[in-house]
Design an enzyme around this catalytic site. Structure first.
Site, mmCIF file in Angstrom:
data_model
loop_
_atom_site.group_PDB
_atom_site.id
_atom_site.type_symbol
_atom_site.label_atom_id
_atom_site.label_comp_id
_atom_site.label_asym_id
_atom_site.label_seq_id
_atom_site.Cartn_x
_atom_site.Cartn_y
_atom_site.Cartn_z
ATOM 1 N N ALA A 65 0.855 -1.178 0.000
ATOM 2 C CA ALA A 65 0.000 0.000 0.000
ATOM 3 C C ALA A 65 0.896 1.234 0.000
ATOM 4 C CB ALA A 65 -0.895 -0.018 1.232
ATOM 5 N N GLY A 109 0.658 -5.112 0.947
ATOM 6 C CA GLY A 109 -0.559 -5.204 0.143
ATOM 7 C C GLY A 109 -0.307 -5.834 -1.220
ATOM 8 N N GLU A 112 -0.505 -9.431 -0.596
ATOM 9 C CA GLU A 112 -1.919 -9.738 -0.305
ATOM 10 C C GLU A 112 -2.755 -9.721 -1.584
ATOM 11 O OE1 GLU A 112 -1.821 -6.629 2.701
ATOM 12 O OE2 GLU A 112 -2.549 -8.065 4.169
ATOM 13 N N GLU A 132 4.845 -5.158 7.064
ATOM 14 C CA GLU A 132 4.115 -4.049 7.702
ATOM 15 C C GLU A 132 4.580 -3.796 9.124
ATOM 16 O OE1 GLU A 132 2.749 -6.468 5.881
ATOM 17 O OE2 GLU A 132 1.097 -5.689 4.684
HETATM 18 N N1 CO8 Z 1 4.556 3.032 -0.826
HETATM 19 C C1 CO8 Z 1 4.936 4.176 -1.409
HETATM 20 N N2 CO8 Z 1 6.051 4.307 -2.135
HETATM 21 C C2 CO8 Z 1 6.851 3.218 -2.255
HETATM 22 C C3 CO8 Z 1 6.526 1.990 -1.662
HETATM 23 C C4 CO8 Z 1 5.300 1.907 -0.931
HETATM 24 N N3 CO8 Z 1 4.868 0.790 -0.369
HETATM 25 N N4 CO8 Z 1 7.505 1.114 -1.945
HETATM 26 C C5 CO8 Z 1 8.406 1.771 -2.694
HETATM 27 N N5 CO8 Z 1 8.025 3.049 -2.882
HETATM 28 C C6 CO8 Z 1 8.727 4.098 -3.634
HETATM 29 C C7 CO8 Z 1 9.907 4.633 -2.857
HETATM 30 O O1 CO8 Z 1 9.509 5.597 -1.928
HETATM 31 C C8 CO8 Z 1 10.763 5.191 -3.983
HETATM 32 O O2 CO8 Z 1 10.211 6.423 -4.375
HETATM 33 P P1 CO8 Z 1 11.215 7.684 -4.695
HETATM 34 O O3 CO8 Z 1 12.032 7.226 -5.861
HETATM 35 O O4 CO8 Z 1 10.264 8.787 -5.010
HETATM 36 O O5 CO8 Z 1 12.034 7.889 -3.451
HETATM 37 C C9 CO8 Z 1 10.497 4.225 -5.138
HETATM 38 O O6 CO8 Z 1 9.278 3.546 -4.814
HETATM 39 C C10 CO8 Z 1 11.584 3.188 -5.281
HETATM 40 O O7 CO8 Z 1 11.749 2.546 -4.028
HETATM 41 P P2 CO8 Z 1 13.186 2.395 -3.301
HETATM 42 O O8 CO8 Z 1 14.080 3.530 -3.667
HETATM 43 O O9 CO8 Z 1 12.933 2.169 -1.857
HETATM 44 O O10 CO8 Z 1 13.704 1.079 -4.039
HETATM 45 P P3 CO8 Z 1 14.733 -0.011 -3.460
HETATM 46 O O11 CO8 Z 1 15.035 -0.892 -4.618
HETATM 47 O O12 CO8 Z 1 15.858 0.650 -2.743
HETATM 48 O O13 CO8 Z 1 13.898 -0.823 -2.350
HETATM 49 C C11 CO8 Z 1 11.951 -1.999 -1.481
HETATM 50 C C12 CO8 Z 1 12.794 -1.616 -2.738
HETATM 51 C C13 CO8 Z 1 12.751 -2.932 -0.577
HETATM 52 C C14 CO8 Z 1 10.697 -2.709 -2.004
HETATM 53 C C15 CO8 Z 1 11.567 -0.719 -0.694
HETATM 54 O O14 CO8 Z 1 11.012 0.219 -1.610
HETATM 55 C C16 CO8 Z 1 10.540 -0.944 0.396
HETATM 56 O O15 CO8 Z 1 10.885 -1.434 1.461
HETATM 57 N N6 CO8 Z 1 9.282 -0.536 0.135
HETATM 58 C C17 CO8 Z 1 8.220 -0.633 1.147
HETATM 59 C C18 CO8 Z 1 7.739 -2.048 1.330
HETATM 60 C C19 CO8 Z 1 6.680 -2.087 2.412
HETATM 61 O O16 CO8 Z 1 6.904 -1.771 3.565
HETATM 62 N N7 CO8 Z 1 5.442 -2.497 2.013
HETATM 63 C C20 CO8 Z 1 4.316 -2.569 2.933
HETATM 64 C C21 CO8 Z 1 3.516 -1.305 2.839
HETATM 65 S S1 CO8 Z 1 2.206 -1.248 4.048
HETATM 66 C C22 CO8 Z 1 0.996 -2.210 3.369
HETATM 67 O O17 CO8 Z 1 1.116 -2.721 2.287
HETATM 68 C C23 CO8 Z 1 -0.232 -2.380 4.197
HETATM 69 C C24 CO8 Z 1 -1.164 -3.391 3.586
HETATM 70 C C25 CO8 Z 1 -2.517 -2.814 3.429
HETATM 71 C C26 CO8 Z 1 -3.330 -3.534 2.391
HETATM 72 C C27 CO8 Z 1 -3.141 -3.072 0.971
HETATM 73 C C28 CO8 Z 1 -4.228 -3.653 0.084
HETATM 74 C C29 CO8 Z 1 -3.828 -4.151 -1.267
#
Ligand code: CO8
Length: 258
Positions: A65, A109, A112, A132
């Site tokens: 998400a 998400g 999921e 999460e």
């Molecule tokens: N939300 C918003 N932006 C994101 C997300 C995210 N989940 N994941 C990545 N991005 C963005 C980054 O902010 C970055 O943006 P920018 O270039 O503007 O800074 C861009 O995508 C590229 O990401 P990274 O630079 O971080 O790329 P890396 O290759 O260094 O890392 C990762 C990749 C490991 C995937 C890292 O991006 C990461 O940890 N992302 C978050 C993963 C996470 O915590 N996911 C869980 C989110 S909470 C959730 O999903 C709750 C569930 C609710 C249900 C949803 C229903 C479908």
């Protein structure tokens, strides 16, 4: 005009939907979910479509998400708007089979969303996780319920509590994905599987999906009865006559999907 957040293509009787927010690793926001929901609704109702493939890009199926969108929300914001209710919740109610074709990250998400598809074909680059807990929350779209059903309690607890990711090989070994293929063959393989499914009689495909899903919602006794009655019901279709006659006459069936 803005690029769509979900792209759609039709290949024969298969709809291919591609999540399209590559700069945010396909992070799922309300706008993207609304587009996805509208497309799934359209193809679910389309008699010319027998199966749907949902995919992302080579770096991410979806990284969860949209954290940026959620970060300042209060308890009141999420609970009063029933966040992840509404269209999010409706995503699991479509009747046509949906195959998730996952390359790269399927996190939070994103994992999921893949799990609410009917099965997952993974590229060897795929990484699954429910991180999460690192954000001070828990999975909110079925992760605590579907992951243990798919991989068992021990691994689900491990992944959800530690936030570690699992690779495609571990995901296949533990039953989360049905097959792993080389990343450059992912879409080809998923479309091939979807083409096979969509060549089958649609009433039996819909019934098979419903019956398998019932296995997770009912006692064995109830599930077996549900299966048997639906098996009986399929003898009312033209396709049952065609399928069985074609076998006896040693030819390919020509299903009319009714
Ligand atoms: N939300 C918003 N932006 C994101 C997300 C995210 N989940 N994941 C990545 N991005 C963005 C980054 O902010 C970055 O943006 P920018 O270039 O503007 O800074 C861009 O995508 C590229 O990401 P990274 O630079 O971080 O790329 P890396 O290759 O260094 O890392 C990762 C990749 C490991 C995937 C890292 O991006 C990461 O940890 N992302 C978050 C993963 C996470 O915590 N996911 C869980 C989110 S909470 C959730 O999903 C709750 C569930 C609710 C249900 C949803 C229903 C479908």
């Amino acid at each position: 005009m803005n690029e769509p957040l979900v792209k759609a293509e039709v290949h024969g009787r298969v709809a291919l939907l591609t999540l399209n927010r590559p700069k945010a690793l396909n992070a799922l926001n309300n706008e993207l979910i609304a587009e996805l929901y509208a497309l799934l609704k359209k193809y679910d109702a389309d008699n010319e479509i027998g199966c749907i493939v949902l995919t992302g890009n080579e770096k991410a199926f979806a990284a969860g998400a949209d954290i940026g969108a959620m970060k300042d929300w209060t308890y009141h914001d999420v609970s009063s708007q029933d966040y992840l209710g509404g269209q999010w919740e409706e995503l699991r109610r479509f009747r046509k089979p949906i195959i998730a074709a996952v390359a790269g990250y399927a996190l939070g998400g994103g994992c999921e969303l893949a799990m609410l598809c009917d099965f997952i074909i993974a590229a060897d680059s795929a990484r699954f996780g429910q991180p999460e807990i690192k954000l001070g929350v828990i999975p909110g779209f079925g992760g605590t319920q579907r992951l243990p059903r798919a991989v068992g309690k021990a691994k689900a607890m491990d992944l959800i509590l530690t936030s570690r990711m699992m690779n495609a090989e571990e995901a296949e070994r533990s039953g989360l994905v049905s097959r792993v293929v080389p990343a450059d063959k992912l879409i080809e393989e998923a479309l091939e599987a979807a083409t096979v499914i969509s060549s089958m009689s649609l009433p039996s495909v819909l019934m098979a999906k419903e019956c398998v899903n019932r296995a997770f919602e009912s006692s064995l006794e109830e599930g077996l009865l549900f299966e048997r009655r639906n098996f009986h019901g399929l003898f009312a279709t033209d396709d049952q006559k065609e399928g069985m006659r074609a076998f006896v006459e040693k030819r390919k069936p020509e299903f009319k999907h009714r």
